[in-house]
Design a protein around this motif. Sequence first.
Motif, PDB file in Angstrom:
ATOM      1  N   UNK A  17       0.864  -1.181   0.000  1.00  0.00           N
ATOM      2  CA  UNK A  17       0.000   0.000   0.000  1.00  0.00           C
ATOM      3  C   UNK A  17       0.899   1.229   0.000  1.00  0.00           C
ATOM      4  N   UNK A  18       0.837   2.004  -1.061  1.00  0.00           N
ATOM      5  CA  UNK A  18       1.576   3.264  -1.123  1.00  0.00           C
ATOM      6  C   UNK A  18       0.630   4.360  -0.683  1.00  0.00           C
ATOM      7  N   UNK A  19       0.877   4.841   0.541  1.00  0.00           N
ATOM      8  CA  UNK A  19      -0.129   5.618   1.256  1.00  0.00           C
ATOM      9  C   UNK A  19       0.338   7.034   1.559  1.00  0.00           C
ATOM     10  N   UNK A  20      -0.543   7.995   1.377  1.00  0.00           N
ATOM     11  CA  UNK A  20      -0.267   9.360   1.802  1.00  0.00           C
ATOM     12  C   UNK A  20      -1.242   9.756   2.893  1.00  0.00           C
ATOM     13  N   UNK A 106      -0.855   5.584  -4.112  1.00  0.00           N
ATOM     14  CA  UNK A 106      -2.014   4.915  -4.716  1.00  0.00           C
ATOM     15  C   UNK A 106      -3.290   5.186  -3.937  1.00  0.00           C
ATOM     16  N   UNK A 107      -3.150   5.590  -2.684  1.00  0.00           N
ATOM     17  CA  UNK A 107      -4.330   5.828  -1.860  1.00  0.00           C
ATOM     18  C   UNK A 107      -3.952   6.733  -0.703  1.00  0.00           C
ATOM     19  N   UNK A 253     -14.752   2.747  -2.585  1.00  0.00           N
ATOM     20  CA  UNK A 253     -13.559   3.562  -2.329  1.00  0.00           C
ATOM     21  C   UNK A 253     -12.725   3.691  -3.609  1.00  0.00           C
ATOM     22  N   UNK A 254     -12.514   2.572  -4.293  1.00  0.00           N
ATOM     23  CA  UNK A 254     -11.694   2.595  -5.503  1.00  0.00           C
ATOM     24  C   UNK A 254     -12.358   3.434  -6.595  1.00  0.00           C
ATOM     25  N   UNK A 255     -13.687   3.401  -6.635  1.00  0.00           N
ATOM     26  CA  UNK A 255     -14.407   4.197  -7.650  1.00  0.00           C
ATOM     27  C   UNK A 255     -14.581   5.644  -7.226  1.00  0.00           C
ATOM     28  N   UNK A 283      -8.010   0.420   0.551  1.00  0.00           N
ATOM     29  CA  UNK A 283      -7.216   1.201  -0.402  1.00  0.00           C
ATOM     30  C   UNK A 283      -6.505   0.277  -1.394  1.00  0.00           C
ATOM     31  N   UNK A 284      -6.208   0.787  -2.587  1.00  0.00           N
ATOM     32  CA  UNK A 284      -5.691  -0.084  -3.643  1.00  0.00           C
ATOM     33  C   UNK A 284      -4.236  -0.504  -3.476  1.00  0.00           C
TER      34      UNK A 284
END
Length: 417
Positions: A17-20, A106-107, A253-255, A283-284
């Motif tokens: 998960x690449x998260x901010x 990514x999320x 969430x993805x949409x 999250x993606x």
Amino acid sequence: MRANGRPLTTTSPTAVRNLGILAHVDAGKTTITERILFATGAIHKRGEVHHGTTVTDYDPQERDRGITIFAAAVSCTWSGHHVNLIDTPGHVDFSDEVERSLRVLDGAVAVFDAVAGVEPQSESVWRQADRHGVPRIAFVNKLDRAGADLDTAVASIRRRLGVVPLVVQLPIGREDSFTGVVDLVAMRALRWRADSAGFESGPVPEPLREEAGERRRLLEETVAELHAEALEEFCADSRLRDGTLARALRELTLRGDGVVVLCGSAYRNRGIEPLLDAVVAYLPAPTDMPPVRGAANGAEADGAEQERAPDPAEPFTALAFKVTATATGRLTYLRVYAGTLRKGAAVLDAATGRTERVGRILRVQADRHEDRQEAVAGDIVAVIGLKSARAGTTLCAPGAPVVLEPPTVAEPVVSVA
Ligand code: GDP
């Protein structure tokens, strides 16, 4: 819980998960980041923001050891997933940096203050994330403060951001006596221990059963309105109910059709574990992302348009998004979109035509750098050995030059008054 901190030696891209963390200045981003690193076992002692000891805050000692304090990305592990926390500037004045960080994550978790609700600056960052199509969940922080109210904060999310809130928790206790939440998906109560040493999970307490039941129905109805197929599944097989609801929440969430809302108090270390669970659940992964696109011949783009899928077997393609000077050397932070980068490999900066060798590949952790032999599609790493790459540079396999397009930015969403 601490077992979550065990380093993962190999990670499938589906478990990344690449998260901010997107937040208004003062909403609690630093505290949340630090609590996440603590909960995942990446650090062992909790610092406090006002003492200036949090890992993500400026610390001259860290600098001397060559470890970035405002690390562009810090890795930790949770539930068998590799979570890369990508730093996003909280201040809109650093707009270029915000744009660049939104491009490589990514999320995101959008943080709101439980007293102030959506503030003008949180709205601007939210709009930026909308333009980049970044899937988000929301965390309403500071529920321990006097005047904190989840329902009011949720109403402001709906009104000011024009998004449908999908509230998955019911707080237990208010303000100073906020001690836990009812998880409305699993229908379990989570209570944090007073000494901050984790939480206990149990059945929903009797006095809260009716309200929790009503809120669960409201959540199901909202999900069903947004997602007609989910309703059919609820009716078809009640045994699938919780799993189905979680899947429907992930899809919404993805949409970007709704936003899952959680709550807590980062300062009191309440709400962090369920937040991490939600990051993993909703999250993606990099593999959920569409292929990146670029021009084959870079600056003199006369070549065909290229696509690179998030697959380790594709030609190596990455974006440098931050360069920092440390005692360890010049660190170039990369988001790998496609292919595999091996230690010692030559990479091409397709814009300048220069080829350079990658000396070391590092995963940056809170208190150390971990050397790695390779990085694959979906990874975020720092490399040493590149002298010329700048933030925004595309790096690729010498045999397959490509310059990534600037991100496709959708039309600004009209603000809802
Ligand atoms: P940032 O600017 O978004 O990084 O916010 P910080 O993490 O630095 O927090 C800003 C201030 O809010 C600090 O004084 C924190 O101690 C405080 N704070 C953060 N989280 C909470 C919380 O959950 N409850 C309360 N009462 N204060 C908090």
